[in-house]
Each structure stands twice: as structure tokens, then as C-alpha cells.
Design a protein around this motif. Structure first.
Motif, PDB file in Angstrom:
ATOM      1  N   THR A  26      -6.449  39.284  -7.144  1.00 48.64           N
ATOM      2  CA  THR A  26      -5.181  39.379  -6.433  1.00 48.64           C
ATOM      3  C   THR A  26      -3.961  38.940  -7.235  1.00 48.64           C
ATOM      4  O   THR A  26      -2.862  39.447  -6.997  1.00 48.64           O
ATOM      5  N   GLU A  27      -4.126  38.002  -8.146  1.00 50.72           N
ATOM      6  CA  GLU A  27      -2.968  37.495  -8.869  1.00 50.72           C
ATOM      7  C   GLU A  27      -2.399  38.596  -9.757  1.00 50.72           C
ATOM      8  O   GLU A  27      -3.087  39.164 -10.594  1.00 50.72           O
ATOM      9  N   GLY A  28      -1.138  38.916  -9.549  1.00 47.24           N
ATOM     10  CA  GLY A  28      -0.518  40.002 -10.287  1.00 47.24           C
ATOM     11  C   GLY A  28      -0.752  41.365  -9.670  1.00 47.24           C
ATOM     12  O   GLY A  28      -0.192  42.365 -10.127  1.00 47.24           O
ATOM     13  N   SER A  29      -1.574  41.411  -8.614  1.00 43.45           N
ATOM     14  CA  SER A  29      -1.861  42.681  -7.941  1.00 43.45           C
ATOM     15  C   SER A  29      -1.225  42.732  -6.561  1.00 43.45           C
ATOM     16  O   SER A  29      -0.573  43.714  -6.198  1.00 43.45           O
ATOM     17  N   MET A  30      -1.429  41.681  -5.775  1.00 40.84           N
ATOM     18  CA  MET A  30      -0.822  41.646  -4.450  1.00 40.84           C
ATOM     19  C   MET A  30       0.642  41.237  -4.559  1.00 40.84           C
ATOM     20  O   MET A  30       0.981  40.331  -5.332  1.00 40.84           O
ATOM     21  N   PRO A  31       1.542  41.860  -3.816  1.00 41.29           N
ATOM     22  CA  PRO A  31       2.973  41.566  -3.941  1.00 41.29           C
ATOM     23  C   PRO A  31       3.309  40.120  -3.577  1.00 41.29           C
ATOM     24  O   PRO A  31       2.785  39.582  -2.603  1.00 41.29           O
ATOM     25  N   TRP A  91       2.146  46.539   0.200  1.00 45.22           N
ATOM     26  CA  TRP A  91       1.208  45.412   0.225  1.00 45.22           C
ATOM     27  C   TRP A  91      -0.221  45.914   0.409  1.00 45.22           C
ATOM     28  O   TRP A  91      -1.137  45.514  -0.318  1.00 45.22           O
ATOM     29  N   ALA A  92      -0.413  46.795   1.381  1.00 44.81           N
ATOM     30  CA  ALA A  92      -1.756  47.297   1.675  1.00 44.81           C
ATOM     31  C   ALA A  92      -2.301  48.145   0.536  1.00 44.81           C
ATOM     32  O   ALA A  92      -3.479  48.042   0.174  1.00 44.81           O
ATOM     33  N   VAL A  93      -1.459  48.987  -0.047  1.00 44.57           N
ATOM     34  CA  VAL A  93      -1.901  49.866  -1.141  1.00 44.57           C
ATOM     35  C   VAL A  93      -2.335  49.035  -2.351  1.00 44.57           C
ATOM     36  O   VAL A  93      -3.394  49.282  -2.952  1.00 44.57           O
ATOM     37  N   GLN A  94      -1.534  48.035  -2.694  1.00 43.47           N
ATOM     38  CA  GLN A  94      -1.861  47.219  -3.869  1.00 43.47           C
ATOM     39  C   GLN A  94      -3.081  46.339  -3.613  1.00 43.47           C
ATOM     40  O   GLN A  94      -3.912  46.132  -4.500  1.00 43.47           O
ATOM     41  N   TYR A  95      -3.185  45.829  -2.409  1.00 44.62           N
ATOM     42  CA  TYR A  95      -4.326  45.009  -2.027  1.00 44.62           C
ATOM     43  C   TYR A  95      -5.607  45.837  -2.114  1.00 44.62           C
ATOM     44  O   TYR A  95      -6.621  45.403  -2.689  1.00 44.62           O
ATOM     45  N   ARG A  96      -5.584  47.035  -1.534  1.00 45.07           N
ATOM     46  CA  ARG A  96      -6.780  47.873  -1.575  1.00 45.07           C
ATOM     47  C   ARG A  96      -7.151  48.228  -3.010  1.00 45.07           C
ATOM     48  O   ARG A  96      -8.339  48.199  -3.379  1.00 45.07           O
ATOM     49  N   CYS A 133      -8.403  43.507   7.799  1.00 43.02           N
ATOM     50  CA  CYS A 133      -9.667  44.181   8.122  1.00 43.02           C
ATOM     51  C   CYS A 133      -9.661  45.624   7.627  1.00 43.02           C
ATOM     52  O   CYS A 133     -10.657  46.109   7.063  1.00 43.02           O
ATOM     53  N   PHE A 134      -8.556  46.305   7.849  1.00 47.32           N
ATOM     54  CA  PHE A 134      -8.471  47.705   7.444  1.00 47.32           C
ATOM     55  C   PHE A 134      -8.547  47.856   5.930  1.00 47.32           C
ATOM     56  O   PHE A 134      -9.296  48.696   5.407  1.00 47.32           O
ATOM     57  N   VAL A 135      -7.798  47.037   5.203  1.00 47.99           N
ATOM     58  CA  VAL A 135      -7.771  47.153   3.740  1.00 47.99           C
ATOM     59  C   VAL A 135      -9.135  46.822   3.154  1.00 47.99           C
ATOM     60  O   VAL A 135      -9.644  47.550   2.287  1.00 47.99           O
ATOM     61  N   LEU A 136      -9.751  45.726   3.606  1.00 48.53           N
ATOM     62  CA  LEU A 136     -11.047  45.338   3.055  1.00 48.53           C
ATOM     63  C   LEU A 136     -12.130  46.354   3.419  1.00 48.53           C
ATOM     64  O   LEU A 136     -13.009  46.651   2.609  1.00 48.53           O
ATOM     65  N   GLY A 137     -12.060  46.895   4.642  1.00 47.27           N
ATOM     66  CA  GLY A 137     -13.007  47.940   5.014  1.00 47.27           C
ATOM     67  C   GLY A 137     -12.856  49.176   4.144  1.00 47.27           C
ATOM     68  O   GLY A 137     -13.842  49.790   3.721  1.00 47.27           O
TER      69      GLY A 137
END
Length: 214
Positions: A64-69, A85-90, A143-147
Motif C-alpha cells: 500500500t505504501e506509495g500505492s494507496m492515495p 482510491w479504489a482503483v489504486q487500492y485494487r 469489501c468490494f476492492v478486496l473481493g
């Protein structure tokens, strides 16, 4: 014998090797991790005194570091920020889907990861979400992103052919296979648009509050 002037092992090496182990085996075993690094298990614990939980949080940090906003673009609305946020997290977790079960099995504690969640909560609150609505929105997004990240690591054929003539599911699978690009990514994009629309209804009071009953 003189002790080495520099550590033979760093936390960064441990976390990177742990992620490689999870990618390869789908599990995290500290004794095997120590063997992979060429050290004793006790030496490993010297660097990560929190043991398994600390290693898992270290993996979370790598992803996540450097990936999530952790900052908001100028004039970026809540929907635009939440979408980014969701796109980068996924993207971060879809590259390592085997790590997802580890991440969901313990409390999020990595500082950079928490900072990104905090910013998301602030953006939603500023947009008009109430405190409880903020938590529900963050939970649903999580939940949606991790799924979806797990789905990115699914087999090409997620559903077997039913063998039934005229099966609607089998027909849908075949139709999707004919489309170019990544099926999982297309599903994520569709779901995210729908989710953001639903969150906007929650924000404006057009979506009835959840009761907590099945």
C-alpha cells in the motif's frame, strides 16, 4: 569473533521475502521464512518482535505504501477521489491476491495504510456523509476492492459449464470470453460505478438506512 558492523538482515528483506512466500505458497510460515532468509527463527524474531502480525503488517505496507492515495488532487470531488482510491487500492492487491486473506484476518495498523483510509474518511465526511455512514461506506468499499483483488487471481474459468442445454449462466460465460481484455477488471469497473452511485444515494438520503437485521 567480532560482531558484524551492519545487520545481516533488514526488516525490508524480511517483508519482501514474506510476500514472495505468500505469492508462491498462499500461506505465511515464519520457520520457513527464516530458512528462506538463511537465519534462525530466533534471529527473525529479533527483527520482528511482533512476530507474524508484524510481518503481515509489513507486507501490507509493501503493497500500500506509495500505492494507496495519501493526498487529494486540487478540485477533486468525493466521487473522483473515491474512484481513484479504489482503483489504486485494487491494483496494489490484485498483483498479490494470495495476500488478501492475510490482510483481512487482522486489524489494519500500518501507518501509511491507515493514513490513506483516514483521508478517504475525511473526503466522505466533507461530502456530507454522517459518521456512521462514513464507516459503512469505507467498509463497503474495502469489501468490494478486496473481493475484486481476489477475483483477479481466480481461474480463467470461474464457473464450469453447467451442461444444461440453454443454460443462461453458460451462455453468459461464453459471451464474456469473446470480449477483449480482462474480465475481472471490467467487472470491477462496472461494480465501482454502481457502488459510487449507491453511496451518493446514501449521502443524499435517498437510500434507506440499514437496519442491521437479515
Amino acid at each position: 569473533m567480532a560482531r558484524p558492523t551492519t545487520p545481516l538482515l533488514s526488516r525490508g528483506q524480511i517483508f519482501a521475502a514474506a510476500l514472495a512466500q505468500v505469492d508462491a505458497t498462499g500461506a505465511l510460515a515464519l520457520p520457513r521464512l527464516a530458512r528462506d532468509l538463511g537465519v534462525s527463527t530466533s534471529s527473525l524474531y529479533h527483527h520482528v518482535k511482533g512476530g507474524r502480525e508484524e510481518v503481515v503488517e509489513g507486507i501490507r505496507g509493501l503493497l500500500t505504501e506509495g500505492s494507496m492515495p495519501t493526498s487529494r488532487h486540487e478540485d477533486e470531488g468525493w466521487r473522483e477521489f473515491t474512484h481513484r482510491w479504489a482503483v489504486q487500492y485494487r491494483a496494489a492487491f490484485a498483483a498479490h491476491p494470495a495476500a488478501v486473506p492475510l490482510m483481512t484476518a487482522q486489524t489494519v495498523a500500518h501507518p501509511a495504510t491507515l493514513a490513506s483510509y483516514e483521508l478517504l474518511a475525511e473526503v466522505l465526511h466533507e461530502a456530507g456523509f454522517g459518521d456512521e455512514e462514513v464507516l459503512h461506506a469505507v467498509t463497503v468499499l474495502d469489501c468490494f476492492v478486496l473481493g475484486s483483488a481476489l477475483d483477479a487471481g481466480a481461474p480463467v474459468d470461474v464457473w464450469a459449464d453447467t451442461g444444461r442445454p440453454g443454460s443462461t449462466l453458460s451462455r453468459a460465460v461464453r459471451a464474456t470470453q469473446l470480449q477483449p481484455g480482462d474480465r475481472s477488471l471490467r467487472s470491477f469497473q462496472l461494480g465501482l460505478r454502481s457502488l459510487l452511485a449507491g453511496l451518493d444515494e446514501l449521502r443524499t438520503g435517498r437510500l434507506p438506512a440499514a437496519t442491521g437485521r437479515a
